[in-house]
Design an enzyme around this catalytic site. Sequence first.
Site, short mmCIF file in Angstrom:
data_model
loop_
_atom_site.label_atom_id
_atom_site.label_comp_id
_atom_site.label_asym_id
_atom_site.label_seq_id
_atom_site.Cartn_x
_atom_site.Cartn_y
_atom_site.Cartn_z
N ASP A 107 1.52 -1.14 -0.18
CA ASP A 107 0.33 0.20 -0.24
C ASP A 107 0.98 1.26 0.19
O ASP A 107 2.31 1.23 -0.25
CB ASP A 107 -1.01 -0.21 1.37
CG ASP A 107 -0.20 0.48 2.73
OD1 ASP A 107 0.79 0.12 2.58
OD2 ASP A 107 -0.63 0.39 3.73
N ASP B 186 1.25 4.49 2.49
CA ASP B 186 1.15 5.07 3.15
C ASP B 186 1.25 6.40 3.47
O ASP B 186 2.72 7.30 3.21
CB ASP B 186 2.31 4.79 4.70
CG ASP B 186 1.56 2.91 4.71
OD1 ASP B 186 0.45 2.77 5.17
OD2 ASP B 186 2.45 2.71 4.37
N ASP C 138 -3.45 4.53 2.31
CA ASP C 138 -3.59 5.35 3.79
C ASP C 138 -3.52 6.53 3.71
O ASP C 138 -1.59 6.85 3.58
CB ASP C 138 -3.25 4.10 5.26
CG ASP C 138 -4.02 3.00 5.56
OD1 ASP C 138 -4.77 2.55 4.59
OD2 ASP C 138 -2.97 2.00 5.91
N1 DCT Z 1 2.44 -0.47 11.52
C1 DCT Z 1 2.51 -0.85 12.72
N2 DCT Z 1 1.74 -2.02 13.65
C2 DCT Z 1 0.92 -2.49 13.32
C3 DCT Z 1 0.61 -1.75 11.49
C4 DCT Z 1 1.24 -1.29 11.45
O1 DCT Z 1 3.71 -0.76 13.53
N3 DCT Z 1 0.93 -3.39 13.70
C5 DCT Z 1 3.10 0.77 11.15
C6 DCT Z 1 4.64 0.25 10.70
C7 DCT Z 1 4.65 0.44 9.15
C8 DCT Z 1 3.17 1.16 8.67
O2 DCT Z 1 2.37 1.80 9.86
C9 DCT Z 1 2.40 0.94 7.76
O3 DCT Z 1 1.45 0.17 7.63
P1 DCT Z 1 2.12 -1.28 6.32
O4 DCT Z 1 1.64 -0.33 5.83
O5 DCT Z 1 1.05 -2.20 7.08
O6 DCT Z 1 3.92 -1.70 6.37
P2 DCT Z 1 4.96 -1.39 5.59
O7 DCT Z 1 6.00 -1.19 6.50
O8 DCT Z 1 4.33 0.36 4.86
O9 DCT Z 1 4.66 -2.34 4.57
P3 DCT Z 1 4.23 -2.41 3.00
O10 DCT Z 1 5.19 -2.22 1.63
O11 DCT Z 1 3.68 -3.58 2.78
O12 DCT Z 1 3.24 -1.21 2.47
MG MG Z 2 2.70 0.31 3.31
#
Ligand code: DCT
Ligand code: MG
Length: 442
Positions: free
Chosen positions: A232, A234, A366
């Site tokens: 995604d 962010d 997000d």
């Molecule tokens: N986060 C966290 N605990 C969670 C969910 C999310 O600390 N249970 C934080 C850490 C990363 C950030 O939010 C964004 O979440 P993701 O998009 O799920 O992680 P990402 O590292 O950006 O992974 P991706 O590259 O797959 O989007």
């Molecule tokens: Mg992410």
Amino acid sequence: LLDISWYTESMRAGLPVQILDTHKLQEQRTDDAEVVVFCVPSYACQRRTTLENHNTILTDALSLLAENAELSDQEGRSVAFRRAAAVMKALPGAVTGVTQLRGLPCLGEHSLRVIKDILETGASAEVESTKQSERYKALKVLTGIFGVGPKTAERWIREGIHTLQQLQDSGHTLNRAQQAGLQHYDDLNQPVAKAEADAIAEVVERAVVSVSPGAQVTLTGGFRRGKPTGHDVDFLITHPEEGGEDGLMSKVVSRLESQGFLLYQKTTRNSYLESKDGPARPASNMDRFERCFSIFKLHEDEGRGTGHPGTPTGNTAAANSGSPGDSDSRSQIHGGEQRLLVSGEDGGPEETKPAGHRPWRAVRVDLVVSPISQFAFALLGWTGSKLFERELRRWAGHEKTMSLSSHALYDNKQSRYLRATSEQEIFAHLGLEFIPPSERNA
Ligand code: DCT
Ligand code: MG
């Protein structure tokens, strides 16, 4: 501590290499001159973990077991595998024998057995059988639907639902998120490229600045850590004046919606109040900002694949009625989603494009809004990785008697909040060496 190059050289030369935890360093360092020592601290937030991984076969295996445990509601087990995988990611060379692992932190019996099997036989029977199991495959397919978590997937599997087709035939009523998730299933299971994230960033920035000129948008998550792809995109939004962020989310969302950029959105309000919530609620810290979960419609013009995000046609086109919203009626789904038999998008063929071509894709985006006073904590909390964040909170609690969330840091000994305006200050409060985002890929 010896230079990392020594370690790698020694591995190549087949010398015995031991990797030792800091605590065990002194006792074991004494005699054997041939033993090269590399120190791995036990909390992931004490380590520098880049995207360069010399042990992908091992980390993929451990990550798969972690994922399977997570999908099966076995959090403790999942975290144990994740920690083990993270230690292997942090090593400066490829491990070739289990003796090299002596003294390493976070490697439990189970993880060690998996590693040993792979080093000795080339594969782990447990990993292979998990990968092939109907249950794991079904969990992956069903939780691949946006809006479907492990619990829902589990319930469906118990009813014999293992595929998307079976789900659709089952007559289950899906909520709005799940319907959107199913409709855009293929797109949302395609990795998002950095160029696509940048293109979306331009659109989001334009929308944010148009409703609040001073507001700032920061790309967070995996892309801030330098990952080339993600599941995604962010974003963290703030305003330099405290309170200036009030009402920002709904304006931004309305703006994006009116421009036709949102295929789905659900906004949750900011529910964090320092005075009311107090510091001791880290478990729910991800949910408390004003947050918008969306499915973004990324148009080809918006820089997808061209390497030129935000070409002049971007927003201008939107303003001139060439917006993604308008194009809805012209360019309909011929690709992946259509195979899922989801209706709801009227289906006239695209006249000017070859069959099968659809000039946009769906991307999970997000948006999070933070007041400036919490921005540093929000930035640190939303940059990840998930394990790095978990370890930061564990370090704060276990080693420092502090509570860290994406809103604040509270010192339980001094009974006061520790303020910070940068990530560097937060690391300093925690007594940790600053680790830049690109080295938080634990
Ligand atoms: N986060 C966290 N605990 C969670 C969910 C999310 O600390 N249970 C934080 C850490 C990363 C950030 O939010 C964004 O979440 P993701 O998009 O799920 O992680 P990402 O590292 O950006 O992974 P991706 O590259 O797959 O989007
Ligand atoms: Mg992410």
